[in-house]
Design a protein around this motif. Structure first.
Motif, mmCIF file in Angstrom:
data_model
loop_
_atom_site.group_PDB
_atom_site.id
_atom_site.type_symbol
_atom_site.label_atom_id
_atom_site.label_comp_id
_atom_site.label_asym_id
_atom_site.label_seq_id
_atom_site.Cartn_x
_atom_site.Cartn_y
_atom_site.Cartn_z
ATOM 1 N N VAL A 38 -3.432 -0.472 5.508
ATOM 2 C CA VAL A 38 -3.857 0.529 4.528
ATOM 3 C C VAL A 38 -3.628 1.928 5.084
ATOM 4 O O VAL A 38 -3.138 2.825 4.382
ATOM 5 C CB VAL A 38 -5.341 0.324 4.156
ATOM 6 C CG1 VAL A 38 -5.812 1.413 3.202
ATOM 7 C CG2 VAL A 38 -5.541 -1.052 3.520
ATOM 8 N N VAL A 70 -9.942 1.474 0.546
ATOM 9 C CA VAL A 70 -10.033 0.179 -0.128
ATOM 10 C C VAL A 70 -11.272 0.131 -1.008
ATOM 11 O O VAL A 70 -11.233 -0.357 -2.148
ATOM 12 C CB VAL A 70 -10.041 -0.968 0.895
ATOM 13 C CG1 VAL A 70 -10.354 -2.299 0.212
ATOM 14 C CG2 VAL A 70 -8.699 -1.054 1.615
ATOM 15 N N ALA A 92 -9.273 4.198 6.053
ATOM 16 C CA ALA A 92 -8.683 3.037 5.378
ATOM 17 C C ALA A 92 -9.756 2.197 4.688
ATOM 18 O O ALA A 92 -9.558 1.720 3.560
ATOM 19 C CB ALA A 92 -7.913 2.190 6.389
ATOM 20 N N CYS A 96 0.830 -1.209 0.000
ATOM 21 C CA CYS A 96 0.000 0.000 0.000
ATOM 22 C C CYS A 96 0.862 1.256 0.000
ATOM 23 O O CYS A 96 0.559 2.231 -0.709
ATOM 24 C CB CYS A 96 -0.932 0.002 1.214
ATOM 25 S SG CYS A 96 -2.310 -1.167 1.074
#
Length: 478
Positions: free
Chosen positions: A338, A80, A76, A14
């Motif tokens: 993330v 995603v 986060a 990431c």
């Protein structure tokens, strides 16, 4: 090169993807295959509901810290979701509620306090007493609109995308040396040198530790079992309890219209005896609570917890200008990984995210960390000294049955001796190459594990899991 990222798990991939997207020249350097270590064996809950964390953060620090922690984790999940849509990733992303429950009436007040703290932190939380679990609970915190996904599919697509953007990925390239200069220089196991202006250490447990994070990180392993269940028996969410030495429940899409039930629990320190018994307890709990014909898979995962229950993401140590770290995700590596990618990429690009300071590895909270710090390091010292004095339960390699291993003294040296299924013996040094603790045999996984900092080795001494970067040296057997 602008940035070298050491480690190809969720935090490393990431971070590299975010930096490549921002126009930086980036290389990911991974000792094995990317997304094949801890990230590849996660249960993949992508949620801001991390057990009973918010009441703890509010009481230990303050309400603002809890609010920023929640905001970073929710960010986060949104990241995603957005990237999955942008890149068209087929990663089984599902938006579901997350629960932490108790079955004991005496613990209901813990849930009430957590619900109050979570709502104050900005989460869509509520207290419930009924769930879709096949057993009764006394109370649970429910947080809506959380997520679960297939992290390998997601991250492998990110890796493909970052290479299309000019990034590079080097697999099976173990970094063993590090010169923190301008530029930084990394040495590989094969003798090559990698130079970069910035270095990110995202190796789960830092393989280089000039910040002495090994004194503030506690490794732990957890066992996982999985079994197919009918879609009608799906409990429809992600569940967690700290009772019964932790039980985590979720399902994932499976074949023939079924769901795959995934149960995690029985956490323990690497190097602890009796792993087979822990597998048995977890299997019995699963089969006793859920309608399934039997277990299809089992595996184990490893995490690192921190002294104050928040990850270390940011500059590696007080004097670090160009070295960054991401570690200590406290078993919540999906959302935190993330988050780490977002935070590190922003910091390297000269931006400051609102939650950067709460994750700063240079933070010191003596009153918060003291108890865990002293307990952890007293335990490590006990292993470092006590394991050297403890006699082996076997006198000779001849006493080892097939599939067993033991630490014993041979010709004055402590050796880790293993007999394989064919009856052949393998002997290596019993001293972990990280900081010198004595390894122990993991009977269930057939590995040598370090009880101090979590390094793991194959029976022939090869490194399976850091922070160790060097194998256990072979020892001759007469």
């Amino acid at each position: 090169m602008d940035v070298a990222v050491i480690g190809g798990g969720i935090a490393g991939i990431c971070t590299a993807w975010e930096l490549t997207r921002a126009g930086r020249q980036v290389a990911v350097v991974e000792a094995d295959r990317i997304v094949a270590g801890t990230t590849g064996y996660t249960t993949a809950k992508l949620t801001a509901q991390h057990g009973l964390i918010y009441d703890r953060l509010r009481s230990t620090f303050n309400a603002e810290t809890a609010r920023r922690y929640a905001a970073s984790q929710l960010d986060a999940i949104d990241r995603v979701t957005a990237v999955t849509a942008e890149l068209g990733i087929d990663c089984d992303l599902e938006r579901l509620p997350a629960y932490t429950y108790v079955t004991s009436a005496g613990k209901v007040e813990q849930i009430r306090a957590e619900v109050d703290a979570a709502i104050a932190a900005g989460l869509p939380a509520s207290l419930v007493t009924d769930t879709a679990l096949p057993f009764e609970v006394a109370a649970a915190i429910r947080v809506d609109d959380q997520a679960q996904f297939h992290p390998r599919r997601y991250l492998l697509t990110l890796a493909e995308d970052l290479t299309r953007r000019g990034g590079r990925v080097f697999e099976r390239t173990r970094i063993t040396g590090f010169d923190e200069g301008e530029p930084c220089r990394l040495s590989t196991e094969a003798g090559a040198t990698v130079t970069a202006r910035e270095v990110v250490i995202a190796t789960h447990y830092p393989i280089f530790d000039r910040a002495a994070l090994f004194t503030r990180l506690v490794p732990r392993r957890e066992l996982v079992v999985a079994a197919p269940i009918a879609a009608a028996d799906d409990p429809g969410g992600m569940y967690l309890t700290t009772e019964d030495n932790t039980r985590s429940v979720r399902t994932a899409p499976w074949r023939d219209g079924q769901r795959l039930l995934i149960i995690t629990g029985e956490h323990f320190t690497p190097g602890t005896d009796g792993v087979d018994e822990r597998w048995r307890r977890l299997a019995e709990w699963t089969l006793g609570h859920f309608n399934t014909d039997g277990l299809a898979y089992h595996w184990a995962a490893q995490d690192n917890t921190t002294a104050d229950n928040m990850p270390y993401v940011g500059r590696f140590h007080p004097g670090a200008d160009h070295v960054w770290v991401a570690t200590g995700f406290n078993a919540w590596g999906m959302s935190s990984g993330v988050m780490a990618g977002r935070l590190l990429a922003a910091s390297i690009c000269g931006e400051t995210l609102p939650w950067a300071d709460i994750y700063d590895p240079r933070r010191i909270h003596p009153t918060v960390e003291a108890g865990t710090f002293l307990k952890t390091n007293f335990k490590v010292a006990g292993h470092f000294i006590g394991d050297r004095l403890r006699p082996s339960h076997l006198d000779s390699p001849d006493d080892l049955p097939a599939g067993a291993g033991a630490v014993m003294r041979i010709d004055g040296q402590r050796c880790a001796v293993y007999r394989d299924a064919s009856g052949d013996l393998h002997a290596v040094s019993a001293t972990c190459t990280h900081l010198g603790c004595t390894v122990a045999f993991n009977d269930a996984e057939q590995t040598w594990d370090c009880p101090c900092h979590g390094s793991r080795f194959t029976p022939d001494g090869s490194v399976l899991h850091g922070p160790a970067t060097e194998p256990l040296a072979p020892r001759p057997l007469e």
